[in-house]
Design an enzyme around this catalytic site. Structure first.
Site, PDB file in Angstrom:
ATOM      1  N   ASP A 250      -2.247  -1.467  -4.040  1.00 42.83           N
ATOM      2  CA  ASP A 250      -2.710  -0.283  -4.766  1.00 42.83           C
ATOM      3  C   ASP A 250      -1.665   0.181  -5.771  1.00 42.83           C
ATOM      4  OD1 ASP A 250      -0.813   0.889  -3.128  1.00 42.83           O
ATOM      5  OD2 ASP A 250      -2.245   2.088  -1.972  1.00 42.83           O
TER       6      ASP A 250
ATOM      7  N   VAL B 132       0.870  -1.189   0.000  1.00 47.18           N
ATOM      8  CA  VAL B 132       0.000   0.000   0.000  1.00 47.18           C
ATOM      9  C   VAL B 132       0.903   1.234   0.000  1.00 47.18           C
ATOM     10  CG1 VAL B 132      -1.722   1.304   1.316  1.00 47.18           C
ATOM     11  CG2 VAL B 132      -1.779  -1.196   1.347  1.00 47.18           C
ATOM     12  N   HIS B 133       0.776   2.084  -1.017  1.00 45.85           N
ATOM     13  CA  HIS B 133       1.565   3.324  -0.980  1.00 45.85           C
ATOM     14  C   HIS B 133       0.921   4.507  -1.691  1.00 45.85           C
ATOM     15  CE1 HIS B 133       2.846   2.290  -5.068  1.00 45.85           C
ATOM     16  NE2 HIS B 133       3.265   3.537  -5.182  1.00 45.85           N
ATOM     17  N   ARG B 134      -0.273   4.305  -2.276  1.00 43.98           N
ATOM     18  CA  ARG B 134      -0.919   5.421  -2.979  1.00 43.98           C
ATOM     19  C   ARG B 134      -1.356   6.495  -1.998  1.00 43.98           C
ATOM     20  NH1 ARG B 134       0.396   5.427  -8.042  1.00 43.98           N
ATOM     21  NH2 ARG B 134       0.466   3.281  -8.696  1.00 43.98           N
TER      22      ARG B 134
END
Ligand code: UD1
Length: 372
Positions: free
Chosen positions: A275, A204-206
């Site tokens: 993501d 997850v990094h958005r």
């Protein structure tokens, strides 16, 4: 021919691992510039070491900042570098990061032709910084190297026909180059004690997820409901936002990992929940079903027969998608019309690309070339 390639963020180092050797084989002199957008060893140097990407001739060392500041600093420093160098015939850019759009703006104003690898991708979500970066870069590019027919169609819909060539996906080239080596060098047992298909993998990094405590908490709540352990290599952006987020007992947070380690973890996972854009494709090619923690994707081809489900951050939807199997076979996607995407890019740049690589060639017309 002499070209300047601008890289700056993790996925761009990976793509260079396929394209740089192809350029070299075609007799193109490539000068690699690192903007310094990613600078931690785990997000940058590890990819050069592991994948044999040529060392950049310079690092512009811009580091992290707001979008305008980061983009502006890259522009200023890149312009100075180019003006002090022997002239370039073209500037090569990958993907959709701030390093990409900064390179495009500098190059266009210095009247150096731009080659955009991964042209034509659209999520149709302009709240994503990457969507803006892609649109601007495509508008300014002379060579639009599209990975898929969908990307070609997107460019056409925006009136961008000239210079568009469907070459296939350079990330498929990289997956093919390294999958076998990765399995041999990093057996699963050297990375985790979990058995094949007995764990899920998540990244997850958005900003839309990390910068919303409600979304981030919802994602972790969903991961906590999965019937398997979840391995999560954590991007520093996400780590910085973890205060107050409850991490369920089945979620194992680890440091960011190398490309080959990631390939092995993806291939052996029962599910990927992410993501990120690029690893949705890697999961597809390695036959691991994917749950995308966004409501859109730049890679609609991966969604055939439920191999990828874009479910956003609703915990029930995430759990349902993660526990539902694909309903049918995969179709080839991202394949080069012939040879490799990287090879076709090199041919196009040297003007040797002949007939048979027409943008209108449909994906269904591609001979199946086997799995990664
Ligand atoms: C960038 C790209 C994104 C790509 C991703 C790959 C843009 C707008 N976004 O997102 O498209 O998918 O790279 O990973 O270009 N940080 C570190 N160490 C680093 C780099 C970053 O700690 O080496 C931290 C900083 O707190 C920084 C944050 O991560 O503010 C975000 O980094 P940034 O490069 O701005 O965006 P990414 O989220 O990595």
């Amino acid at each position: 021919m002499r070209i300047c390639t601008v890289v700056g963020a993790r996925p761009q180092f990976v793509k260079a691992a396929a394209v740089s050797p192809a350029l070299q084989s075609a007799g193109i002199q490539e000068v690699l510039v690192h903007t310094g957008q990613h600078y931690d060893r785990g997000l940058s140097q590890v990819f050069f070491d592991e994948l044999g990407v040529p060392n950049p001739v310079t690092n512009l060392s811009v580091g992290s900042a707001s979008h305008a500041r980061q983009t502006g600093q890259i522009m200023e420093r890149l312009e100075a570098f180019i003006q002090n160098s022997t002239p370039f015939d073209a500037l090569l850019l990958y993907g959709d990061t701030n390093s990409t759009v900064a390179g495009a703006l500098v190059s266009a104003k210095l009247q150096i032709p731009i080659a955009h690898v991964e042209a034509g991708l659209r999520s149709f979500d302009r709240t994503m910084p990457e969507e803006i970066n892609r649109i601007v870069t495509d508008c300014l590019s002379q060579w639009l190297f599209a990975p898929t027919q969908t990307a070609v169609d997107n460019l056409r819909a925006e009136g961008l026909r000239q210079g568009t060539v469907r070459v296939g996906d350079v990330m498929l080239d990289v997956t093919r180059m390294f999958a076998k080596r990765a399995r041999k060098r990093f057996p699963l047992s050297s990375i985790t004690h979990h058995m094949p298909r007995k764990y899920a993998l998540s990244t997850v990094h958005r900003p839309s997820n990390t910068d919303s405590p409600a979304n981030l908490q919802a994602i972790f709540a969903a991961l906590g409901c999965l019937p398997r352990p979840v391995i999560m290599p954590l991007h520093p952006r996400t780590r910085a936002k973890m205060q107050g987020i409850r991490v369920p007992g089945n979620v194992e947070i680890i440091e960011p990992i190398s490309y080959m380690t990631m390939l092995v973890l993806i291939e052996n996972a029962c599910r990927l929940l992410t993501d990120s854009g690029g690893i949705q494709k890697e999961a597809y090619w390695l036959k691991t079903p994917c749950v995308t923690l966004r409501t859109d994707t730049e890679w609609p081809e991966t969604c055939q027969h439920g191999w990828n489900s874009c479910v956003g951050t609703n915990p029930e939807a995430i759990v349902k998608a993660a526990t539902t199997d694909p309903t049918g076979p995969q179709f080839p996607f991202g394949h080069a019309p012939r040879g490799t995407a990287s090879g076709l890019i090199a041919e196009a740049l040297t003007g040797r690309l002949g007939t048979g690589v027409e943008p209108h060639l449909s994906e269904s017309g591609i001979a199946k070339q086997g799995n990664a």
